[in-house]
Design a protein around this motif. Structure first.
Motif, PDB file in Angstrom:
ATOM      1  N   LEU A 121      37.455  34.673  55.598  1.00 37.83           N
ATOM      2  CA  LEU A 121      36.958  34.435  54.735  1.00 37.83           C
ATOM      3  C   LEU A 121      36.804  36.089  53.465  1.00 37.83           C
ATOM      4  O   LEU A 121      36.357  36.031  52.753  1.00 37.83           O
ATOM      5  CB  LEU A 121      35.536  34.036  54.921  1.00 37.83           C
ATOM      6  N   ALA A 122      36.605  36.847  54.540  1.00 40.62           N
ATOM      7  CA  ALA A 122      36.894  37.694  53.969  1.00 40.62           C
ATOM      8  C   ALA A 122      38.038  38.124  53.363  1.00 40.62           C
ATOM      9  O   ALA A 122      38.340  38.763  52.131  1.00 40.62           O
ATOM     10  CB  ALA A 122      36.341  39.290  55.444  1.00 40.62           C
ATOM     11  N   ALA A 123      39.006  37.901  54.157  1.00 38.36           N
ATOM     12  CA  ALA A 123      40.730  38.015  53.496  1.00 38.36           C
ATOM     13  C   ALA A 123      40.612  37.700  52.020  1.00 38.36           C
ATOM     14  O   ALA A 123      41.053  37.724  51.229  1.00 38.36           O
ATOM     15  CB  ALA A 123      41.572  37.491  54.852  1.00 38.36           C
ATOM     16  N   PHE A 124      39.913  35.938  52.406  1.00 41.04           N
ATOM     17  CA  PHE A 124      40.038  34.752  51.167  1.00 41.04           C
ATOM     18  C   PHE A 124      39.797  35.941  49.989  1.00 41.04           C
ATOM     19  O   PHE A 124      39.571  35.382  48.680  1.00 41.04           O
ATOM     20  CB  PHE A 124      39.431  33.524  51.544  1.00 41.04           C
ATOM     21  N   ASN A 129      39.672  37.898  44.521  1.00 35.26           N
ATOM     22  CA  ASN A 129      39.115  39.128  43.359  1.00 35.26           C
ATOM     23  C   ASN A 129      40.922  39.416  43.097  1.00 35.26           C
ATOM     24  O   ASN A 129      40.714  39.496  41.881  1.00 35.26           O
ATOM     25  CB  ASN A 129      39.104  40.269  44.440  1.00 35.26           C
ATOM     26  N   LEU A 130      41.500  39.499  43.803  1.00 39.22           N
ATOM     27  CA  LEU A 130      43.035  40.327  42.836  1.00 39.22           C
ATOM     28  C   LEU A 130      43.924  39.039  42.561  1.00 39.22           C
ATOM     29  O   LEU A 130      44.218  39.816  41.089  1.00 39.22           O
ATOM     30  CB  LEU A 130      43.838  41.010  44.216  1.00 39.22           C
ATOM     31  N   LYS A 131      43.720  37.742  43.105  1.00 39.07           N
ATOM     32  CA  LYS A 131      44.536  37.020  42.081  1.00 39.07           C
ATOM     33  C   LYS A 131      43.630  36.901  40.422  1.00 39.07           C
ATOM     34  O   LYS A 131      43.993  36.499  39.721  1.00 39.07           O
ATOM     35  CB  LYS A 131      44.106  35.404  42.989  1.00 39.07           C
ATOM     36  N   HIS A 166      49.298  36.171  47.859  1.00 35.19           N
ATOM     37  CA  HIS A 166      49.714  37.170  46.834  1.00 35.19           C
ATOM     38  C   HIS A 166      50.394  37.851  47.412  1.00 35.19           C
ATOM     39  O   HIS A 166      49.889  38.451  48.222  1.00 35.19           O
ATOM     40  CB  HIS A 166      47.734  37.685  46.154  1.00 35.19           C
ATOM     41  N   GLN A 167      51.444  37.822  46.375  1.00 38.06           N
ATOM     42  CA  GLN A 167      52.499  39.375  47.251  1.00 38.06           C
ATOM     43  C   GLN A 167      52.249  40.672  47.274  1.00 38.06           C
ATOM     44  O   GLN A 167      53.282  41.113  48.332  1.00 38.06           O
ATOM     45  CB  GLN A 167      53.658  38.960  46.030  1.00 38.06           C
ATOM     46  N   ASN A 168      51.096  40.898  46.870  1.00 42.94           N
ATOM     47  CA  ASN A 168      50.932  42.362  46.700  1.00 42.94           C
ATOM     48  C   ASN A 168      50.178  42.529  48.149  1.00 42.94           C
ATOM     49  O   ASN A 168      50.040  43.578  48.960  1.00 42.94           O
ATOM     50  CB  ASN A 168      49.947  43.300  45.955  1.00 42.94           C
ATOM     51  N   GLN A 212      41.821  46.313  45.410  1.00 41.01           N
ATOM     52  CA  GLN A 212      41.318  46.972  46.481  1.00 41.01           C
ATOM     53  C   GLN A 212      41.459  47.252  48.112  1.00 41.01           C
ATOM     54  O   GLN A 212      42.280  46.199  48.426  1.00 41.01           O
ATOM     55  CB  GLN A 212      39.875  46.142  46.770  1.00 41.01           C
ATOM     56  N   PRO A 213      41.466  47.498  48.662  1.00 46.46           N
ATOM     57  CA  PRO A 213      42.237  47.281  50.099  1.00 46.46           C
ATOM     58  C   PRO A 213      41.477  46.659  50.969  1.00 46.46           C
ATOM     59  O   PRO A 213      40.187  45.958  50.642  1.00 46.46           O
ATOM     60  CB  PRO A 213      40.997  49.063  50.511  1.00 46.46           C
ATOM     61  N   MET A 214      42.322  45.873  51.687  1.00 48.22           N
ATOM     62  CA  MET A 214      41.460  44.810  52.281  1.00 48.22           C
ATOM     63  C   MET A 214      40.754  45.878  53.168  1.00 48.22           C
ATOM     64  O   MET A 214      40.800  46.602  53.662  1.00 48.22           O
ATOM     65  CB  MET A 214      42.803  43.706  53.720  1.00 48.22           C
TER      66      MET A 214
END
Length: 878
Positions: free
Chosen positions: A765-768, A773-775, A800-802, A781-783
């Motif tokens: 969930l933290a990664a999602f 936010n990025l998408k 997301h490719q980044n 922001q830093p993962m």
């Protein structure tokens, strides 16, 4: 004269509170009807939100969302906005206005009710809620029969319904209604005198039912006989005499037990409806009569009560646990001012249920649930009481075979139990479901609580619970066998509630007064169905207790310990993500295989579980191939399908989607379940695989459908729900650029994981959240600095490719994973500085995607390639 208001094709009777569309009466809820009447009375004027809330909820503190929900239902019933029809408009933030053209007219006066004061119906102290359908059904029954009995358990609302129906239809009987409450009467002689007085024939000298019937022979009336169960034989004789000797007399009776009279039509009254699932708001919950009643009575008890949207599920759960019984709901709601909503929900157990008390002016048997149930107990013989008490150990519905297995013994034979079941069913103390191939029985929660308290006082509870636990063992064994021969729907129809009773049996077996050896046997038998436990941590505790009590030193015991150890490892990995127990168990299985010289399916499953949890997909394939070898040797269908299931997952994650899809569909075509080897339903895992493949094929809608199907089959299993959402639901929302769908899936996943204590999914969930936010906002922001599981590492670059990292690239290059390979190669190539290297890298990603048949990845790679080359027509040959 009665006044009706006509607008469009609708006729609203303000006095009778009915709405007709030409000649058809519409079914409107009481709240919606209140709102319509309030608007029509002030047609053309703005009626504020506050005025509408007061008119429909009578000063009860209700959130405006309830108003919006009921107004929406009203508009839908009127067809507002359809074919140019417009009746109600909303002035945002202010209120509503009735804009339909109205015409008021008087109707011919209805005939006066011929009710002398002694025969008048008792006044209803509180309004009846949620019984409009019951009133209509009762009307249909009364048209078919001159004798209708409303039957149901105590507190269900039988008298309220009978009085309400009689009030509405009194004018249809020339000589009116005679209401006879038999509750205060305890013998036939007094009953004859009381009925004679109510009928106004005290001088007749009637001494028996036939003489009473003769006194009303020429009358056209409705006789309401309320509370008949304690004088059942006398009442049956009376109504049969009335039907035979007074052809224009109709009888409406209420009883906890059917009269079994000639000419009787039985109407069984059920509890008020309540939400089966957690409602999203108080307004949505209040659409159900049980919740509406609870809110009304709770706010009457505690006027300052303000229920929040988050408490809608708590209220719904309370009503569900009380089976929608109006009396129980009223009594529970009356405690709100003492304990509050949260403590009421948490303490709504046997003790509190037995203590709930109501109005001082209520009849003695309706002042508390205990009194209501004791009234029913008094009408039972000793055997029936013992059987009812023993049935209280069942957590869900049960069959006749289960009933005799648990209730027989200590002087009760199987035929005694059968006789008692018939008695209890007639007296509305057990519910009977004859809709399926197998008849099922069930105790209402309030009845169960009272009976369980009596069982505890009897001194025989441990003996009954021991029989119950042993019977659960037998049921679980039969369920595992039937799983391999029955269709899934048929299997669910027979065993749907099996784990509810198993949980209770395990709680007792491992208690100080229980039987731990029986608990070990029960745990082992329950392992194939552990996914149905709604509380994963609870089941883990049972497994660890069983391991502690397992005997050692025998090969059979070692095998049992390994099975328990594997289940423990699986649950720990589901809860926390720790795969160390998996590795330990897999090593012990290999040692056992070395001693016996034979591959053991359970051991291979443990090897597979450790590999797939850690993201080692070549190892998952090796385990699947070993399982296929075993299946070819012993030809067991469940072993063969287990191997195919394992291989479908391995092939998909390695990027070989065609073969994975073929295997997954073959597995799903199996007519039976095979949990004994897999622990997780193939109906969930295979749909997750197929959903992901459907997306890769470019079939986005099919992918969504498969996610919903997987969630359906996941049911109440929190691990299966989170696995579906984490592996398919949330990623799909990212992949098809429907971020609201992804966010809703994340919210559900977070709620389920939190409730079940599954901390493993917190990293996902933290990664999602970071990816969202990025998408959505372009926030780079830093993962979060977390040690992500390999599956998350693989997944991130596709969101997301980044988010591509070296760990993801390494796993693809070492061919540990393949399904995400095209996206990882594309994302890593776009990070290069040299344009030619970027083009080559994205071109390689496109070729890999084409080889895999991954249309979605191909489209992304081609778009990136076009942008790099600067030509929309450039293509790289496949």
């Amino acid at each position: 004269m009665p006044v009706v208001v006509q607008f469009g094709p609708f006729i609203l009777d303000l006095e009778a509170r009915t709405l007709r569309d030409r000649d058809v009466e519409l079914r409107l809820g009481a709240r919606a009807l209140d709102l319509l009447i309030a608007l029509v009375r002030r047609a053309g004027e703005l009626v504020t939100h506050q005025d509408l809330l007061l008119s429909a909820w009578n000063e009860i503190n209700i959130d405006e969302s309830s108003l919006r929900v009921h107004m929406s239902a009203l508009r839908k019933a009127l067809g507002d906005g359809q074919s140019g029809a417009r009746y109600i408009i909303n002035e945002h933030g202010r209120g509503y206005r009735f804009v339909g053209r109205t015409e008021r007219r008087s109707m011919d006066a209805r005939p006066a009710k011929a009710l002398a004061p002694p025969h008048a119906l008792p006044a209803q102290i509180v309004r009846m809620l949620g019984r409009e359908d019951a009133v209509r059904s009762l009307s249909a029954a009364m048209q078919r029969s001159r004798l209708v009995t409303i039957a149901g358990p105590g507190g269900i609302g039988k008298s309220t319904l009978a009085i309400a129906w009689a009030e509405r239809h009194a004018e249809n009987f020339r000589d009116g209604v005679r209401f006879i409450d038999l509750l205060p009467i305890n013998n036939v002689e007094s009953a004859v005198r009381w009925i004679s007085a109510v009928l106004g024939v005290t001088s007749s000298g009637a001494t028996n039912p036939q003489q009473l019937a003769a006194t009303v022979q020429g009358g056209e009336m409705l006789i309401v006989l309320d509370n008949c169960e304690h004088l059942i034989d006398f009442v049956t004789e009376l109504v049969e005499a009335l039907l035979a000797g007074a052809p224009e007399v109709h009888v409406l009776a209420t009883s906890r037990e059917t009269l079994r009279a000639s000419g009787e039509t039985l109407y069984r009254l059920a509890g008020l409806t309540y939400p089966d699932e957690t409602p999203r708001s108080i307004g949505e919950a209040a659409l159900y009569p049980a919740v509406e009643l609870f809110i009304e009575r709770a706010t009457a008890s505690a006027p300052a009560l303000q229920l929040t949207e988050g408490e809608a599920g708590i209220v719904a759960d309370i009503c569900r646990r009380l089976d929608g019984i109006p009396l129980a709901i009223e009594l529970a709601a009356g405690w709100i001012d003492v304990v509050g909503i949260h403590d009421l929900a948490s303490q709504l157990d046997i003790t509190l249920l037995s203590q709930l008390e109501g109005r001082r002016t209520a009849s003695p048997r309706h002042r508390s649930l205990a009194a209501t149930l004791e009234w029913s107990y008094a009408a039972l013989d000793e055997d029936a009481r013992r059987v009812l008490d023993r049935f209280s150990v069942f957590q869900t519905r049960f069959t006749l075979a289960s009933a005799t297995a648990v209730a027989s013994g200590d002087g009760l034979r199987d035929d005694d139990v059968l006789r008692c079941i018939a008695t209890l069913a007639r007296k509305s103390l057990i519910q009977v479901d004859i809709s399926g191939e197998v008849v099922h029985y069930r105790l209402l929660e309030t009845t169960k609580a009272h009976a369980l308290e009596r069982l505890a006082q009897s001194g025989s509870e441990d003996a009954v619970r021991s029989r119950h636990a042993r019977h659960c063992c037998d049921l679980l064994e039969g369920a595992a066998d039937d799983m391999l021969t029955m269709g899934w729907t048929d299997w669910l129809g027979r065993y749907a509630g099996i784990m509810g009773d198993t949980r209770a049996a395990l709680d007792w077996a491992f208690s100080p007064s229980g039987d731990p050896d029986l608990g070990v046997r029960l745990t082992l038998r329950s392992l194939p169905f552990g996914q149905q436990f709604p509380l994963t941590s609870e089941y883990l505790k049972h497994i660890e207790t069983a391991l502690a009590h397992s005997p050692s030193g025998r090969a059979e015991s070692e095998l049992d310990a390994l099975k328990l150890g594997y289940a423990r490892a699986m649950l720990i990995s589901n809860i926390s993500g720790d795969i160390a127990p998996f590795s330990s168990v897999a090593q012990r299985w290999r040692a056992l295989e070395g001693e016996t010289g034979a591959a053991i399916p359970d051991g291979i499953t443990a090897q597979f579980g450790a590999a797939i949890t850690s993201g080692d997909y070549p190892e998952t394939l090796r385990a699947a191939l070993r399982m296929e070898e075993v299946a070819n040797a012993d030809r067991a269908p469940e072993v063969k399908l287990a191997g195919m299931r394992m291989r479908a997952q391995a092939e998909h994650f390695l990027g070989r989607h065609d073969y994975a899809e073929q295997l997954a569909r073959t597995v799903l075509a199996a007519p039976f379940e095979f949990l004994p080897l897999t622990q997780t339903s193939h109906r969930v895992s295979m749909r997750i695989v197929l959903s992901r493949i459907a997306f890769l094929r470019g079939e986005n809608e099919e992918a969504r459908i498969l996610v919903e199907e997987a969630l359906y089959y996941a049911g109440a299993n929190p691990s299966a729900v989170c696995q579906t959402l984490g592996m398919a639901g949330v990623p799909l929302g990212f992949w098809i650029d429907e971020l609201d769908y992804a966010e809703r899936s994340m919210s559900r996943m977070a709620e389920v994981a939190s409730r079940a204590g599954l901390t493993f999914w917190e990293d996902w969930l933290a990664a999602f959240s970071a990816a969202l936010n990025l998408k959505r906002h372009g926030i780079e922001q830093p993962m979060p600095a977390l040690d992500y599981p390999a599956k998350v590492v693989d997944l991130l670059p596709t969101l997301h490719q980044n988010l591509v990292g070296q760990a993801a690239v390494d796993r693809v290059e070492r061919q540990i994973v393949g399904w995400n390979g095209p996206e990882v190669l594309r994302a890593s190539a776009l990070k290069l500085r040299d344009r030619r290297e970027m083009i080559d890298g994205v071109g390689n990603a496109l070729k890999l995607a084409q080889r895999q048949g991954a249309v979605a990845w191909s489209r992304r790679a081609q778009a990136s390639l076009d942008e790099l080359i600067g030509s929309s027509t450039a293509r790289v040959p496949g």
